[in-house]
Design a protein around this motif. Structure first.
Motif, PDB file in Angstrom:
ATOM      1  N   ALA A  77       0.820  -1.172   0.099  1.00 13.64           N
ATOM      2  CA  ALA A  77       0.343  -0.193   0.083  1.00 13.64           C
ATOM      3  C   ALA A  77       1.169   1.411   0.038  1.00 13.64           C
ATOM      4  O   ALA A  77       0.467   2.766   0.092  1.00 13.64           O
ATOM      5  N   CYS A  78       2.310   0.511   0.093  1.00 18.52           N
ATOM      6  CA  CYS A  78       2.812   2.117  -0.204  1.00 18.52           C
ATOM      7  C   CYS A  78       3.038   3.316  -0.615  1.00 18.52           C
ATOM      8  O   CYS A  78       3.304   2.559  -1.442  1.00 18.52           O
ATOM      9  N   ARG A  79       3.019   5.101  -1.048  1.00 15.92           N
ATOM     10  CA  ARG A  79       2.935   5.886  -1.755  1.00 15.92           C
ATOM     11  C   ARG A  79       4.207   6.437  -1.476  1.00 15.92           C
ATOM     12  O   ARG A  79       3.673   8.143  -1.792  1.00 15.92           O
ATOM     13  N   HIS A  80       5.077   6.282  -0.123  1.00 16.08           N
ATOM     14  CA  HIS A  80       6.215   7.340   0.165  1.00 16.08           C
ATOM     15  C   HIS A  80       6.995   8.394  -0.811  1.00 16.08           C
ATOM     16  O   HIS A  80       6.785   9.277  -0.069  1.00 16.08           O
ATOM     17  N   CYS A  81       7.573   7.283  -1.485  1.00 21.91           N
ATOM     18  CA  CYS A  81       8.333   8.271  -2.585  1.00 21.91           C
ATOM     19  C   CYS A  81       7.777   8.509  -4.404  1.00 21.91           C
ATOM     20  O   CYS A  81       7.698   8.125  -4.688  1.00 21.91           O
ATOM     21  N   PRO A  82       7.273   9.958  -4.033  1.00 28.15           N
ATOM     22  CA  PRO A  82       7.164  10.443  -5.281  1.00 28.15           C
ATOM     23  C   PRO A  82       7.166  10.038  -7.060  1.00 28.15           C
ATOM     24  O   PRO A  82       6.508   9.669  -7.430  1.00 28.15           O
ATOM     25  N   ARG A  83       7.974  10.344  -6.522  1.00 30.86           N
ATOM     26  CA  ARG A  83       9.663   9.579  -8.052  1.00 30.86           C
ATOM     27  C   ARG A  83       9.095   8.369  -8.026  1.00 30.86           C
ATOM     28  O   ARG A  83       8.816   7.769  -9.272  1.00 30.86           O
ATOM     29  N   LEU A  84       9.246   7.304  -7.113  1.00 35.56           N
ATOM     30  CA  LEU A  84       8.764   6.340  -7.740  1.00 35.56           C
ATOM     31  C   LEU A  84       8.062   5.527  -7.433  1.00 35.56           C
ATOM     32  O   LEU A  84       7.329   5.073  -8.583  1.00 35.56           O
ATOM     33  N   VAL A  85       6.903   6.107  -7.420  1.00 36.80           N
ATOM     34  CA  VAL A  85       5.272   5.370  -7.699  1.00 36.80           C
ATOM     35  C   VAL A  85       5.323   5.921  -8.657  1.00 36.80           C
ATOM     36  O   VAL A  85       4.434   5.099  -9.706  1.00 36.80           O
ATOM     37  N   HIS A 117       7.200   6.612 -11.002  1.00 38.00           N
ATOM     38  CA  HIS A 117       8.065   5.798 -12.112  1.00 38.00           C
ATOM     39  C   HIS A 117       6.892   4.144 -12.297  1.00 38.00           C
ATOM     40  O   HIS A 117       6.954   3.931 -13.744  1.00 38.00           O
ATOM     41  N   ARG A 118       7.221   3.634 -11.002  1.00 37.07           N
ATOM     42  CA  ARG A 118       6.479   2.092 -11.314  1.00 37.07           C
ATOM     43  C   ARG A 118       5.075   2.149 -12.114  1.00 37.07           C
ATOM     44  O   ARG A 118       4.991   1.270 -12.826  1.00 37.07           O
ATOM     45  N   GLU A 119       4.063   3.325 -12.275  1.00 36.88           N
ATOM     46  CA  GLU A 119       3.479   2.985 -12.827  1.00 36.88           C
ATOM     47  C   GLU A 119       3.525   3.507 -14.119  1.00 36.88           C
ATOM     48  O   GLU A 119       2.153   2.760 -14.375  1.00 36.88           O
ATOM     49  N   LYS A 136       2.948  -2.174  -8.046  1.00 36.99           N
ATOM     50  CA  LYS A 136       3.418  -1.763  -6.744  1.00 36.99           C
ATOM     51  C   LYS A 136       4.572  -2.192  -6.105  1.00 36.99           C
ATOM     52  O   LYS A 136       5.247  -2.293  -6.623  1.00 36.99           O
ATOM     53  N   PRO A 137       4.422  -2.036  -4.796  1.00 35.73           N
ATOM     54  CA  PRO A 137       5.633  -2.289  -4.355  1.00 35.73           C
ATOM     55  C   PRO A 137       5.855  -3.961  -3.912  1.00 35.73           C
ATOM     56  O   PRO A 137       4.772  -4.497  -3.559  1.00 35.73           O
ATOM     57  N   ILE A 138       6.703  -4.374  -3.948  1.00 37.47           N
ATOM     58  CA  ILE A 138       7.174  -5.704  -3.947  1.00 37.47           C
ATOM     59  C   ILE A 138       7.338  -6.256  -2.698  1.00 37.47           C
ATOM     60  O   ILE A 138       8.015  -5.001  -1.683  1.00 37.47           O
ATOM     61  N   ALA A 180      16.519  -4.071  -0.668  1.00 36.71           N
ATOM     62  CA  ALA A 180      15.988  -3.047  -0.181  1.00 36.71           C
ATOM     63  C   ALA A 180      15.002  -2.523  -0.089  1.00 36.71           C
ATOM     64  O   ALA A 180      15.002  -1.362   0.033  1.00 36.71           O
ATOM     65  N   VAL A 181      14.704  -2.180  -1.884  1.00 38.51           N
ATOM     66  CA  VAL A 181      14.506  -0.979  -2.112  1.00 38.51           C
ATOM     67  C   VAL A 181      13.137  -1.551  -2.366  1.00 38.51           C
ATOM     68  O   VAL A 181      13.420  -2.094  -3.322  1.00 38.51           O
ATOM     69  N   ARG A 182      11.917  -1.550  -1.820  1.00 36.54           N
ATOM     70  CA  ARG A 182      10.896  -1.916  -3.061  1.00 36.54           C
ATOM     71  C   ARG A 182      10.506  -1.625  -4.363  1.00 36.54           C
ATOM     72  O   ARG A 182       8.803  -2.270  -5.120  1.00 36.54           O
ATOM     73  N   CYS A 183      10.456  -0.918  -4.706  1.00 34.67           N
ATOM     74  CA  CYS A 183       9.554  -0.120  -6.350  1.00 34.67           C
ATOM     75  C   CYS A 183      10.685   0.111  -6.941  1.00 34.67           C
ATOM     76  O   CYS A 183      11.416   0.358  -6.626  1.00 34.67           O
ATOM     77  N   VAL A 184      10.429   0.150  -7.971  1.00 29.96           N
ATOM     78  CA  VAL A 184      11.727   0.210  -8.678  1.00 29.96           C
ATOM     79  C   VAL A 184      12.402   1.725  -9.746  1.00 29.96           C
ATOM     80  O   VAL A 184      11.235   2.361  -9.591  1.00 29.96           O
ATOM     81  N   ARG A 199      16.691   5.130   2.171  1.00 31.48           N
ATOM     82  CA  ARG A 199      16.438   5.022   3.444  1.00 31.48           C
ATOM     83  C   ARG A 199      14.940   5.917   3.769  1.00 31.48           C
ATOM     84  O   ARG A 199      14.894   4.588   5.015  1.00 31.48           O
ATOM     85  N   ASP A 200      14.755   5.623   2.710  1.00 38.81           N
ATOM     86  CA  ASP A 200      13.044   6.433   3.410  1.00 38.81           C
ATOM     87  C   ASP A 200      12.251   4.270   3.098  1.00 38.81           C
ATOM     88  O   ASP A 200      11.158   3.928   3.940  1.00 38.81           O
ATOM     89  N   CYS A 201      13.072   3.553   2.580  1.00 35.95           N
ATOM     90  CA  CYS A 201      12.494   2.576   2.415  1.00 35.95           C
ATOM     91  C   CYS A 201      13.161   0.885   3.011  1.00 35.95           C
ATOM     92  O   CYS A 201      12.338   0.414   3.478  1.00 35.95           O
ATOM     93  N   LEU A 202      14.803   1.575   4.399  1.00 30.57           N
ATOM     94  CA  LEU A 202      14.855   0.903   5.432  1.00 30.57           C
ATOM     95  C   LEU A 202      14.399   0.197   5.902  1.00 30.57           C
ATOM     96  O   LEU A 202      14.449  -0.781   6.497  1.00 30.57           O
ATOM     97  N   PRO A 203      13.519   1.072   6.485  1.00 32.86           N
ATOM     98  CA  PRO A 203      12.302   0.279   7.872  1.00 32.86           C
ATOM     99  C   PRO A 203      11.653  -1.042   7.563  1.00 32.86           C
ATOM    100  O   PRO A 203      11.797  -1.960   7.809  1.00 32.86           O
ATOM    101  N   PHE A 204      10.909  -1.097   6.266  1.00 31.10           N
ATOM    102  CA  PHE A 204      10.529  -2.566   5.798  1.00 31.10           C
ATOM    103  C   PHE A 204      11.399  -2.795   5.633  1.00 31.10           C
ATOM    104  O   PHE A 204      11.221  -5.106   6.332  1.00 31.10           O
ATOM    105  N   PHE A 205      12.693  -2.978   5.501  1.00 28.34           N
ATOM    106  CA  PHE A 205      13.785  -4.125   5.248  1.00 28.34           C
ATOM    107  C   PHE A 205      13.979  -4.733   6.782  1.00 28.34           C
ATOM    108  O   PHE A 205      13.818  -5.604   6.724  1.00 28.34           O
TER     109      PHE A 205
HETATM  110  S1  SF4 Z   1      10.608   2.401  -1.936  1.00 28.63           S
HETATM  111 FE1  SF4 Z   1      10.091   1.804   0.164  1.00 28.63          FE
HETATM  112  S2  SF4 Z   1       9.405   3.422   0.755  1.00 28.63           S
HETATM  113 FE2  SF4 Z   1       9.298   4.716  -1.099  1.00 28.63          FE
HETATM  114  S3  SF4 Z   1       7.580   3.926  -2.465  1.00 28.63           S
HETATM  115 FE3  SF4 Z   1       8.561   1.841  -2.277  1.00 28.63          FE
HETATM  116  S4  SF4 Z   1       7.158   1.296  -0.838  1.00 28.63           S
HETATM  117 FE4  SF4 Z   1       6.938   2.884  -0.741  1.00 28.63          FE
END
Ligand code: SF4
Length: 249
Positions: free
Chosen positions: A31-39, A41-43, A61-63, A133-137, A149-155
């Protein structure tokens, strides 16, 4: 072919058997949409698609991680590939890196089959769990420092949700650095180690051991930097180290 992006796809079969903590974590990751650039790009990749995959309903979406929740071995990559994990919705699935990795994992006894093509292909990992380590392409396969850094807590949380974990295999330099950061965060003290292919580092304070390997991307496998023999060598050493435990199970 479609990937079925509905909520029933939140957990992979191995994870849904174990339930609880990993399932809850995976829901939050997806459900994460924290990083605007990655959201964005992935979409965008999911909308434009590669011509050869035009019939696919891209995950976009994030993996999450995938594998045996009782694993002793954690395998860590950098991020999903645009038309691999970002298309199929499973880490190391549907691209050339996955093909190289899975052939090796199968040969070393960590996977029930030598291929990883799509989420319903029957793949099961044995005493192993893989994640990124990072969930979005990221564009150009390069996440920014802030995105890492922002994705690290998931890891960190995913590592903590694997109760039998003893050894981490980091695929590539950036994944290796992410492992060090995650271990530092987990232990509350900075842990250091130098990346080297096949180099094994014992870690202090009950942390898992950390092993480095070149990433099985075409950039490395096509240039001979990472050969099948060299990669299998690392995996067989891991298998031999973990085998006594596997035999007790
Ligand atoms: S890279 Fe990680 S923190 Fe950033 S939007 Fe994807 S899941 Fe969220």
């Amino acid at each position: 072919m479609t990937t079925g992006n509905g909520p029933e796809q939140v957990s992979h079969p191995q994870i849904s058997q174990s339930g609880t903590r990993l399932q809850n974590l995976h829901r939050r990751i997806i459900a994460c949409r924290h990083c605007p650039r990655l959201v964005e790009h992935r979409e965008k990749i999911g909308e434009n698609k590669r011509a050869s995959y035009r019939d696919w309903d891209y995950w976009a979406k994030p993996i999450t991680g995938f594998g045996d929740p009782e694993a002793r071995l954690l395998i860590v990559g950098l991020a999903p590939a645009a038309h691999g994990g970002n298309r199929t919705g499973r880490v190391f699935t549907g691209d050339a890196s996955a093909t190289f990795l899975m052939a090796g994992l199968h040969e070393a006894g960590f996977a029930n089959q030598p291929t990883s093509d799509h989420r319903d292909d029957g793949l099961e990992l044995i005493n192993a769990y893989m994640t990124a380590a990072v969930r979005c392409v990221p564009p150009g396969d390069k996440p920014t420092v802030q995105e890492q850094r922002d994705c690290l807590p998931f890891f960190v949380e995913e590592m903590e949700a694997l109760p039998r974990l003893t050894t981490v295999l980091a695929l590539g330099q950036i994944a290796f650095q992410a492992c060090l950061k995650a271990m530092s965060q987990r232990s509350g003290t900075a842990v250091k180690a130098k990346f080297g292919h096949g180099v094994w580092h014992e870690m202090p304070g009950g942390l898992p051991a950390l092993v480095g390997s070149y990433h099985p991307s075409p950039r490395n496998t096509n240039t001979g930097r990472l050969t099948k023999e060299s990669f299998i060598g690392v995996l067989l050493k891991l298998r031999d180290e973990l085998r006594p435990d596997q035999e007790r199970r």
